[in-house]
Design an enzyme around this catalytic site. Sequence first.
Site, PDB file in Angstrom:
ATOM      1  N   LYS A  66       1.046  -1.096  -0.070  1.00 10.17           N
ATOM      2  CA  LYS A  66      -0.150  -0.096   0.052  1.00 10.17           C
ATOM      3  C   LYS A  66       0.729   1.111   0.032  1.00 10.17           C
ATOM      4  O   LYS A  66       1.850   1.300   0.879  1.00 10.17           O
ATOM      5  CB  LYS A  66      -0.847  -0.026   1.021  1.00 10.17           C
ATOM      6  N   ALA A 213      -3.955   9.071  16.159  1.00 10.24           N
ATOM      7  CA  ALA A 213      -2.433   9.674  16.115  1.00 10.24           C
ATOM      8  C   ALA A 213      -1.706   8.605  15.485  1.00 10.24           C
ATOM      9  O   ALA A 213      -1.311   7.460  16.203  1.00 10.24           O
ATOM     10  CB  ALA A 213      -1.939   9.509  17.620  1.00 10.24           C
ATOM     11  N   LYS A 218       1.739  13.614  16.886  1.00  7.99           N
ATOM     12  CA  LYS A 218       0.303  13.360  17.137  1.00  7.99           C
ATOM     13  C   LYS A 218      -0.127  12.704  18.291  1.00  7.99           C
ATOM     14  O   LYS A 218       0.605  12.031  18.738  1.00  7.99           O
ATOM     15  CB  LYS A 218      -0.374  12.476  15.969  1.00  7.99           C
ATOM     16  N   SER A 284      -4.248   2.012  17.597  1.00  6.90           N
ATOM     17  CA  SER A 284      -4.135   1.893  16.364  1.00  6.90           C
ATOM     18  C   SER A 284      -3.166   2.427  15.582  1.00  6.90           C
ATOM     19  O   SER A 284      -3.398   3.846  15.281  1.00  6.90           O
ATOM     20  CB  SER A 284      -5.640   1.608  15.398  1.00  6.90           C
TER      21      SER A 284
END
Length: 312
Positions: A66, A213, A218, A284
Amino acid sequence: MTVPCFSGADVERAVSPHEAYDAVKQAFIAHAKGDWTMQPKLYVTNYPAGDFRAMPALGDGHALLKWVTSFPGNPAQGLPTVTGLVLLSNAETGALVALLDAAAVTALRTAAAAVIAAETLCRAGAESTAVIGCGVNGAETVRMFRALGSDVTVWDLDPARSAFVADRLGATVASSQEEALESDIVVTVTPGRELLFPDGSLRDGQHVSMMGADGPGKAEVAVGELARADLFCDDWEQASHGGELAAGVEAGVVTRDRVTDIGRVLTGEADGRRYAEDITLFDSTGLAIQDLAIAKIAVAKADALDLQRLEL
């Protein structure tokens, strides 16, 4: 040689929320057992504008790459935050099997991971569920909760966006962000630029799936709150460097022995929630094996869909 190309709409037609949930759950298990493998995502950064990410995976006769972006300022220019492609190949021959829109695949697997973690780690009898952030990934998370039969409250800084998602998916708009954050189950799907949970804000018995985040700098929860919670993640190597837990690792609050990979909980190798009053937090970062799970379902239905094809 021609290769089927799945637009975002094609991915959504091919993969239902129930199928995505089941597939991502099995991918977590396969990864925990070592049957499916992947390397941590590679970041090519162009901050402050955004970053590019390369994510490979191998499993069940397929290889995947990806190439996806995250440019948080894009919506202000009328552009999507996430764009890119998923390339699925035959692992035995190397032949390209399909191209898929990365944003649609990402939304499905993000939603699946959020809901799987919530249902695996929440306390028995949890009554209220909230999704904070009603962008593409947040909306897909609401859709998955609703498809699986859960009532959901939503909140977004943009009232029109939260109202649109609620009306379209049968959710309820919270009266305030504070109300949403007090839910028994909270899924946060924001850009991660501002804290949602400052020090002392997590409630006993609460579960939070933190999906926003996903890169350096983040955070949706204060570092001090990480010390109060039982911590889980999708993959330690990624989470310790570029996820919600990274700031805690840097501060010395989070160590490897305090964090459990969700796949090990799903296989029964590790405990999930132990007591009703525990606070559980799932970080995640997004895994290529999740993308592989979604792509495999879509490709299995390629012949039944009227898809564009690319001649190589």
